[in-house]
Design a protein around this motif. Structure first.
Motif, short mmCIF file in Angstrom:
data_model
loop_
_atom_site.label_atom_id
_atom_site.label_comp_id
_atom_site.label_asym_id
_atom_site.label_seq_id
_atom_site.Cartn_x
_atom_site.Cartn_y
_atom_site.Cartn_z
N PHE A 1 0.82 -1.21 0.00
CA PHE A 1 0.00 0.00 0.00
C PHE A 1 0.86 1.27 0.00
CE2 PHE A 1 -3.21 -2.94 1.86
CZ PHE A 1 -4.17 -2.78 0.87
N LEU A 2 1.96 1.24 0.75
CA LEU A 2 2.78 2.44 0.87
C LEU A 2 3.51 2.76 -0.42
CD1 LEU A 2 4.30 2.04 4.45
CD2 LEU A 2 2.44 3.53 3.72
N THR A 3 3.99 1.73 -1.14
CA THR A 3 4.69 2.01 -2.39
C THR A 3 3.77 2.65 -3.41
OG1 THR A 3 4.27 -0.30 -3.03
CG2 THR A 3 6.45 0.22 -2.14
N GLY A 4 2.50 2.28 -3.37
CA GLY A 4 1.55 2.92 -4.26
C GLY A 4 1.32 4.38 -3.92
N GLU A 5 1.47 4.72 -2.63
CA GLU A 5 1.25 6.10 -2.20
C GLU A 5 2.46 7.00 -2.48
OE1 GLU A 5 -1.54 7.44 -1.10
OE2 GLU A 5 -2.54 5.52 -1.35
N VAL A 6 3.66 6.48 -2.16
CA VAL A 6 4.85 7.35 -2.28
C VAL A 6 5.15 7.72 -3.73
CG1 VAL A 6 5.90 6.48 -0.16
CG2 VAL A 6 6.40 5.35 -2.33
N THR A 7 4.64 6.95 -4.67
CA THR A 7 4.87 7.27 -6.08
C THR A 7 3.82 8.23 -6.63
OG1 THR A 7 3.63 5.30 -6.76
CG2 THR A 7 6.03 5.09 -6.54
N THR A 8 2.85 8.58 -5.80
CA THR A 8 1.75 9.44 -6.26
C THR A 8 2.15 10.90 -6.30
OG1 THR A 8 0.14 7.88 -5.36
CG2 THR A 8 -0.66 10.09 -5.87
N GLY A 9 2.84 11.36 -5.27
CA GLY A 9 3.21 12.77 -5.23
C GLY A 9 3.85 13.15 -3.91
N THR A 10 4.20 14.41 -3.78
CA THR A 10 4.89 14.89 -2.58
C THR A 10 4.07 14.73 -1.30
OG1 THR A 10 6.05 16.50 -3.96
CG2 THR A 10 6.08 16.88 -1.58
N PRO A 11 2.77 15.10 -1.27
CA PRO A 11 2.02 14.96 -0.01
C PRO A 11 1.98 13.53 0.50
CG PRO A 11 0.83 16.34 -1.57
CD PRO A 11 1.96 15.74 -2.33
N GLU A 12 1.76 12.60 -0.43
CA GLU A 12 1.68 11.19 -0.02
C GLU A 12 3.03 10.69 0.49
OE1 GLU A 12 -1.61 12.05 -2.81
OE2 GLU A 12 0.55 12.42 -2.82
N ALA A 13 4.09 11.01 -0.27
CA ALA A 13 5.43 10.56 0.14
C ALA A 13 5.83 11.18 1.48
CB ALA A 13 6.45 10.93 -0.94
N GLY A 14 5.55 12.47 1.66
CA GLY A 14 5.87 13.13 2.92
C GLY A 14 5.08 12.57 4.08
N SER A 15 3.81 12.25 3.83
CA SER A 15 2.97 11.67 4.88
C SER A 15 3.51 10.32 5.33
CB SER A 15 1.54 11.51 4.36
OG SER A 15 0.71 10.93 5.35
N VAL A 16 3.90 9.48 4.36
CA VAL A 16 4.46 8.16 4.69
C VAL A 16 5.77 8.30 5.44
CG1 VAL A 16 5.48 6.09 3.69
CG2 VAL A 16 3.32 6.97 2.78
N ALA A 17 6.65 9.17 4.96
CA ALA A 17 7.97 9.32 5.57
C ALA A 17 7.88 9.84 7.00
CB ALA A 17 8.83 10.26 4.72
N VAL A 18 7.10 10.89 7.20
CA VAL A 18 6.99 11.49 8.54
C VAL A 18 6.26 10.54 9.48
CG1 VAL A 18 6.01 13.39 9.86
CG2 VAL A 18 7.11 13.84 7.66
N GLY A 19 5.19 9.91 8.99
CA GLY A 19 4.48 8.96 9.83
C GLY A 19 5.36 7.81 10.27
N GLY A 20 6.16 7.26 9.35
CA GLY A 20 7.07 6.18 9.71
C GLY A 20 8.15 6.62 10.68
N LEU A 21 8.67 7.84 10.49
CA LEU A 21 9.70 8.36 11.39
C LEU A 21 9.15 8.57 12.80
CD1 LEU A 21 12.59 9.39 11.66
CD2 LEU A 21 11.78 11.66 11.00
N VAL A 22 7.94 9.13 12.88
CA VAL A 22 7.31 9.33 14.20
C VAL A 22 7.10 7.99 14.90
CG1 VAL A 22 5.17 10.06 15.34
CG2 VAL A 22 6.20 11.51 13.58
N MET A 23 6.67 6.99 14.15
CA MET A 23 6.47 5.66 14.73
C MET A 23 7.77 5.10 15.30
SD MET A 23 4.06 3.36 15.11
CE MET A 23 3.88 1.61 15.45
N LEU A 24 8.86 5.21 14.53
CA LEU A 24 10.16 4.71 14.99
C LEU A 24 10.63 5.43 16.25
CD1 LEU A 24 12.04 4.27 11.59
CD2 LEU A 24 11.23 2.46 13.11
N VAL A 25 10.48 6.75 16.26
CA VAL A 25 10.93 7.54 17.41
C VAL A 25 10.14 7.16 18.66
CG1 VAL A 25 11.02 9.86 18.38
CG2 VAL A 25 11.79 9.46 16.04
N LEU A 26 8.82 7.05 18.52
CA LEU A 26 7.98 6.72 19.67
C LEU A 26 8.29 5.33 20.21
CD1 LEU A 26 4.53 8.20 18.56
CD2 LEU A 26 6.09 9.10 20.30
#
Length: 236
Positions: free
Chosen positions: A172-197
């Protein structure tokens, strides 16, 4: 829209939503009873239920936003029913568009006829039947397939299950990150927040952070995606 939001449509969709709520109640009760049989304590069960509830907040917000778009096109009752059963606006909107397009209309056009509206509802309903059939007929056999994949080695089963979950998320994520900047940024920041927490939770042994981590990561990712859409637009 008078028909789409009529009292009769609200009454006709109520039984479907009631079945979904009944299923949820039955699953919760069975999960609790089975957990007790497995030897889990009340504190462990409550922690698991709390984690599941919190983790559902992020997807629920996304579905709610999609429901607002669906309400504006097919009315409140049908949007309520469809997203209670399937929950995928990404499917429901194109299916409704496909239905009305057979009569030369687009969603949001003025003067859509009753026949075109009914065709849209049938397109959404029949198109989503596949998910229900696969779940109903295939789920009882999934455990046997999982055991067969493990080839009798119990230690492999949790590894296979984790790998399958990671694969599903990655798909699901690979389909989103190839869509555009908002989707890629959302995935990247969400994953980073998850790792930090999770790192903080492990270092300080804070169970409540583990419980909130997924929900917080999804909500932060959602807001980041919206902010990027507003500021830089949808493209690369």
């Amino acid at each position: 829209m008078d028909i789409a939001n009529s009292r009769w449509l609200w009454l006709s969709t109520l039984p479907v939503v009631s079945v979904v709520l009944l299923q949820a109640a039955i699953f919760l009760r069975r999960a609790w009873n089975d957990g007790k049989e497995m030897g889990l304590s009340d504190d462990q069960l409550r922690s698991g239920f709390k984690t599941g509830f919190i983790s559902a907040i992020g997807p629920a917000v996304a579905v709610l936003v999609g429901m607002l778009a669906l309400i504006a096109t097919v009315g409140g009752p049908v949007a309520w029913m469809r997203l209670s059963v399937i929950g995928s606006v990404a499917f429901e909107l194109p299916a409704a568009e496909l239905g009305v397009s057979q009569f030369g209309y687009g969603l949001g056009d003025e003067g859509i006829t009753e026949t075109a509206y009914a065709t849209a509802v049938w397109s959404m309903t029949l198109g989503g039947t596949g998910w229900l059939l696969v779940s109903a007929l295939g789920t009882p056999h999934m455990e046997k397939a999982r055991q067969k994949l493990g080839n009798g080695k119990e230690k492999l089963i949790p590894i296979i299950s984790s790998a399958a979950m990671l694969g599903a998320f990655a798909y699901f994520l690979t389909g989103e990150v190839t869509t555009g900047t908002p989707e890629a940024g959302s995935v990247a920041v969400g994953g980073l927040v998850m790792l930090v927490l999770l790192r903080i939770a492990d270092e300080r042994d804070l169970q409540w952070i583990r419980e909130w981590a997924l929900g917080v990561a999804m909500i932060v990712g959602l807001f980041v995606g919206v902010a990027l859409q507003v500021t830089v637009g949808g493209g690369w």
